[in-house]
Design a protein around this motif. Sequence first.
Motif, PDB file in Angstrom:
ATOM      1  N   PRO A 158      49.437  24.014  46.544  1.00  0.00           N
ATOM      2  CA  PRO A 158      49.873  23.942  47.939  1.00  0.00           C
ATOM      3  C   PRO A 158      51.381  23.870  48.122  1.00  0.00           C
ATOM      4  CG  PRO A 158      48.000  22.487  47.573  1.00  0.00           C
ATOM      5  CD  PRO A 158      48.456  22.962  46.222  1.00  0.00           C
ATOM      6  N   HIS A 159      52.112  23.395  47.127  1.00  0.00           N
ATOM      7  CA  HIS A 159      53.546  23.164  47.284  1.00  0.00           C
ATOM      8  C   HIS A 159      54.414  24.103  46.457  1.00  0.00           C
ATOM      9  CE1 HIS A 159      52.253  19.665  49.437  1.00  0.00           C
ATOM     10  NE2 HIS A 159      51.685  19.155  48.359  1.00  0.00           N
ATOM     11  N   ALA A 160      53.805  24.950  45.622  1.00  0.00           N
ATOM     12  CA  ALA A 160      54.581  25.826  44.751  1.00  0.00           C
ATOM     13  C   ALA A 160      55.083  27.044  45.525  1.00  0.00           C
ATOM     14  CB  ALA A 160      53.728  26.277  43.572  1.00  0.00           C
ATOM     15  N   LEU A 161      56.371  27.342  45.371  1.00  0.00           N
ATOM     16  CA  LEU A 161      56.997  28.472  46.042  1.00  0.00           C
ATOM     17  C   LEU A 161      57.822  29.263  45.040  1.00  0.00           C
ATOM     18  CD1 LEU A 161      58.453  26.557  49.128  1.00  0.00           C
ATOM     19  CD2 LEU A 161      56.404  27.993  49.138  1.00  0.00           C
ATOM     20  N   LYS A 162      57.807  30.578  45.184  1.00  0.00           N
ATOM     21  CA  LYS A 162      58.720  31.382  44.376  1.00  0.00           C
ATOM     22  C   LYS A 162      60.096  31.314  45.022  1.00  0.00           C
ATOM     23  CE  LYS A 162      59.452  35.878  42.213  1.00  0.00           C
ATOM     24  NZ  LYS A 162      58.985  37.261  42.011  1.00  0.00           N
ATOM     25  N   LEU A 163      61.041  30.722  44.314  1.00  0.00           N
ATOM     26  CA  LEU A 163      62.377  30.469  44.858  1.00  0.00           C
ATOM     27  C   LEU A 163      63.447  31.366  44.267  1.00  0.00           C
ATOM     28  CD1 LEU A 163      62.318  26.565  44.900  1.00  0.00           C
ATOM     29  CD2 LEU A 163      61.733  28.138  46.752  1.00  0.00           C
ATOM     30  N   ASP A 164      63.123  32.074  43.182  1.00  0.00           N
ATOM     31  CA  ASP A 164      64.096  32.924  42.509  1.00  0.00           C
ATOM     32  C   ASP A 164      63.422  34.256  42.207  1.00  0.00           C
ATOM     33  OD1 ASP A 164      65.802  34.158  40.480  1.00  0.00           O
ATOM     34  OD2 ASP A 164      66.774  32.215  40.278  1.00  0.00           O
ATOM     35  N   SER A 165      64.034  35.350  42.628  1.00  0.00           N
ATOM     36  CA  SER A 165      63.389  36.655  42.472  1.00  0.00           C
ATOM     37  C   SER A 165      63.507  37.232  41.074  1.00  0.00           C
ATOM     38  CB  SER A 165      63.989  37.654  43.468  1.00  0.00           C
ATOM     39  OG  SER A 165      65.352  37.902  43.160  1.00  0.00           O
ATOM     40  N   SER A 166      64.388  36.676  40.240  1.00  0.00           N
ATOM     41  CA  SER A 166      64.582  37.282  38.925  1.00  0.00           C
ATOM     42  C   SER A 166      64.761  36.287  37.785  1.00  0.00           C
ATOM     43  CB  SER A 166      65.801  38.216  38.952  1.00  0.00           C
ATOM     44  OG  SER A 166      66.975  37.508  39.306  1.00  0.00           O
ATOM     45  N   GLY A 167      65.172  35.072  38.064  1.00  0.00           N
ATOM     46  CA  GLY A 167      65.449  34.100  37.010  1.00  0.00           C
ATOM     47  C   GLY A 167      64.183  33.521  36.397  1.00  0.00           C
ATOM     48  N   PRO A 168      64.284  32.959  35.202  1.00  0.00           N
ATOM     49  CA  PRO A 168      63.094  32.455  34.502  1.00  0.00           C
ATOM     50  C   PRO A 168      62.482  31.203  35.126  1.00  0.00           C
ATOM     51  CG  PRO A 168      65.081  31.998  33.223  1.00  0.00           C
ATOM     52  CD  PRO A 168      65.483  32.895  34.345  1.00  0.00           C
ATOM     53  N   GLU A 169      63.259  30.414  35.859  1.00  0.00           N
ATOM     54  CA  GLU A 169      62.689  29.264  36.564  1.00  0.00           C
ATOM     55  C   GLU A 169      62.351  29.708  37.985  1.00  0.00           C
ATOM     56  OE1 GLU A 169      64.487  25.445  36.299  1.00  0.00           O
ATOM     57  OE2 GLU A 169      65.187  25.756  34.253  1.00  0.00           O
ATOM     58  N   ALA A 170      61.326  30.538  38.090  1.00  0.00           N
ATOM     59  CA  ALA A 170      61.050  31.217  39.354  1.00  0.00           C
ATOM     60  C   ALA A 170      60.501  30.285  40.415  1.00  0.00           C
ATOM     61  CB  ALA A 170      60.056  32.353  39.112  1.00  0.00           C
ATOM     62  N   PHE A 171      59.714  29.278  39.992  1.00  0.00           N
ATOM     63  CA  PHE A 171      58.960  28.496  40.965  1.00  0.00           C
ATOM     64  C   PHE A 171      59.484  27.070  41.094  1.00  0.00           C
ATOM     65  CE2 PHE A 171      56.199  32.016  40.087  1.00  0.00           C
ATOM     66  CZ  PHE A 171      55.585  32.266  41.298  1.00  0.00           C
ATOM     67  N   GLY A 172      59.382  26.556  42.274  1.00  0.00           N
ATOM     68  CA  GLY A 172      59.780  25.201  42.599  1.00  0.00           C
ATOM     69  C   GLY A 172      59.048  24.770  43.845  1.00  0.00           C
ATOM     70  N   PRO A 173      59.572  23.797  44.559  1.00  0.00           N
ATOM     71  CA  PRO A 173      60.782  23.036  44.215  1.00  0.00           C
ATOM     72  C   PRO A 173      60.520  22.053  43.073  1.00  0.00           C
ATOM     73  CG  PRO A 173      59.781  22.165  46.196  1.00  0.00           C
ATOM     74  CD  PRO A 173      58.998  23.379  45.853  1.00  0.00           C
ATOM     75  N   HIS A 174      61.562  21.696  42.389  1.00  0.00           N
ATOM     76  CA  HIS A 174      61.400  20.785  41.256  1.00  0.00           C
ATOM     77  C   HIS A 174      60.808  19.451  41.697  1.00  0.00           C
ATOM     78  CE1 HIS A 174      64.708  22.989  38.720  1.00  0.00           C
ATOM     79  NE2 HIS A 174      63.674  23.743  38.995  1.00  0.00           N
ATOM     80  N   SER A 175      61.103  19.043  42.928  1.00  0.00           N
ATOM     81  CA  SER A 175      60.597  17.752  43.409  1.00  0.00           C
ATOM     82  C   SER A 175      59.080  17.734  43.547  1.00  0.00           C
ATOM     83  CB  SER A 175      61.231  17.414  44.755  1.00  0.00           C
ATOM     84  OG  SER A 175      60.940  18.410  45.718  1.00  0.00           O
ATOM     85  N   ALA A 176      58.456  18.925  43.592  1.00  0.00           N
ATOM     86  CA  ALA A 176      56.999  18.995  43.738  1.00  0.00           C
ATOM     87  C   ALA A 176      56.268  18.947  42.405  1.00  0.00           C
ATOM     88  CB  ALA A 176      56.611  20.276  44.480  1.00  0.00           C
ATOM     89  N   ALA A 177      57.003  19.020  41.294  1.00  0.00           N
ATOM     90  CA  ALA A 177      56.356  19.064  39.981  1.00  0.00           C
ATOM     91  C   ALA A 177      55.573  17.783  39.702  1.00  0.00           C
ATOM     92  CB  ALA A 177      57.401  19.289  38.893  1.00  0.00           C
ATOM     93  N   ILE A 178      54.395  17.942  39.129  1.00  0.00           N
ATOM     94  CA  ILE A 178      53.573  16.791  38.753  1.00  0.00           C
ATOM     95  C   ILE A 178      53.591  16.549  37.248  1.00  0.00           C
ATOM     96  CG2 ILE A 178      52.063  16.983  40.755  1.00  0.00           C
ATOM     97  CD1 ILE A 178      50.008  18.354  38.900  1.00  0.00           C
ATOM     98  N   GLY A 179      54.356  17.342  36.530  1.00  0.00           N
ATOM     99  CA  GLY A 179      54.454  17.163  35.092  1.00  0.00           C
ATOM    100  C   GLY A 179      55.197  18.319  34.464  1.00  0.00           C
ATOM    101  N   ARG A 180      55.264  18.280  33.141  1.00  0.00           N
ATOM    102  CA  ARG A 180      55.985  19.293  32.379  1.00  0.00           C
ATOM    103  C   ARG A 180      55.179  19.671  31.153  1.00  0.00           C
ATOM    104  NH1 ARG A 180      61.529  19.658  33.515  1.00  0.00           N
ATOM    105  NH2 ARG A 180      61.750  20.748  31.543  1.00  0.00           N
ATOM    106  N   VAL A 181      55.585  20.792  30.559  1.00  0.00           N
ATOM    107  CA  VAL A 181      55.084  21.178  29.245  1.00  0.00           C
ATOM    108  C   VAL A 181      56.293  21.396  28.353  1.00  0.00           C
ATOM    109  CG1 VAL A 181      53.585  22.728  27.943  1.00  0.00           C
ATOM    110  CG2 VAL A 181      53.160  22.366  30.383  1.00  0.00           C
ATOM    111  N   ASP A 182      56.305  20.719  27.205  1.00  0.00           N
ATOM    112  CA  ASP A 182      57.422  20.878  26.282  1.00  0.00           C
ATOM    113  C   ASP A 182      56.890  20.920  24.859  1.00  0.00           C
ATOM    114  OD1 ASP A 182      56.839  18.214  25.641  1.00  0.00           O
ATOM    115  OD2 ASP A 182      58.490  17.413  26.840  1.00  0.00           O
ATOM    116  N   ASP A 183      57.765  20.658  23.890  1.00  0.00           N
ATOM    117  CA  ASP A 183      57.340  20.773  22.499  1.00  0.00           C
ATOM    118  C   ASP A 183      56.322  19.705  22.103  1.00  0.00           C
ATOM    119  OD1 ASP A 183      59.150  18.713  22.724  1.00  0.00           O
ATOM    120  OD2 ASP A 183      60.245  19.196  20.884  1.00  0.00           O
ATOM    121  N   ARG A 184      56.101  18.707  22.951  1.00  0.00           N
ATOM    122  CA  ARG A 184      55.077  17.685  22.685  1.00  0.00           C
ATOM    123  C   ARG A 184      53.775  17.974  23.403  1.00  0.00           C
ATOM    124  NH1 ARG A 184      56.685  12.488  24.675  1.00  0.00           N
ATOM    125  NH2 ARG A 184      57.849  13.621  26.275  1.00  0.00           N
TER     126      ARG A 184
END
Length: 329
Positions: A158-184
């Motif tokens: 419901p809160h995800a928006l495409k904010l960048d038309s070409s960059g790799p971090e296309a979707f946000g806003p970052h404040s809406a994130a509920i978590g991350r995926v990293d090397d762990r």
Amino acid sequence: MTAKPQVLLIDAGGTIASVPDGRGVLVGRAGSAGLAAALPPVPYTLVERQAYAGLSEDMGFADALRIIDLAATAEGDTGLTGTVVAHGTDTMEDVAFLTDLFHGGAKPVVFTGAQRAPGAPGSDGMANLLDALAVAADPASRGIGSVIVFGGRILPAPHALKLDSSGPEAFGPHSAAIGRVDDRGMQLELLPRRRPAFARVQPDATVAVASLALGSTGKLIDLLVDGGARGIVVQGFGRGNVPAAVLFAMQRAKAAGVLLGIATHCIGGGTAPSYASGAALADLGAVPAGLLSARKLRLLLAVALGDGRDAAEAGRLAQGWLAPPPLTR
């Protein structure tokens, strides 16, 4: 030996599955992209299905429902932990949200894709796909609903928006994130407050969005009504404000039996009847988007109008869905 988690992988086209034509311009692939075979070895068993081939700007409701229906099969399959949908970014937020409206199950439906095509320098598709698989396979992701995983962030549909038309971090806003995926792996910080799902219906494709700008009149609203629109979302100014001429046109539309919605062009802040025109729209019964974008409010109204419901009933359904869901302990 512990069995590998099984994940349904849906190929739904987009940049992640695109190919260059003779001019080097990206076009949709005619058949399967073979995404599972393109991945490095993974600790999951992948069940790959193709739902759509092409670029996402060409998608319609029938294409979206094919993806949604295929994803729904995972809920009843005890062997599957969740679903990943590899999708084009242009309409990913639309299809992910439409999926969320219909998805009431516990298994996650995770959308991802690419900004840079396979073989291009810095291609991001496989990294995003691996992140999405990590979310779909993790038991901790049960109950998160439909999400977009992109650039390492997990965003509720419901809160995800495409904010960048070409960059790799296309979707946000970052404040809406509920978590991350990293090397762990997946690091989930929040569980979304989910609303009850709608019964699966055919959304009303006549619902349209009218975006306002300086000097807008009510002509577009009148044209949409004359053209048979059963619902109109106006993307207004500020907190959902409109010029007087547009307000009068919306009043005419309401009298013609059209379901109305009001959204804002702003990324944050949402709508509220804080000014005279916004208050008049609230009195008119226009469904307020709140924090939803105009595109997402359009989808909500299209689903509410599904199965031939009239504007009054659909308005009540949409308003009920928008009511804050209860807190869970």
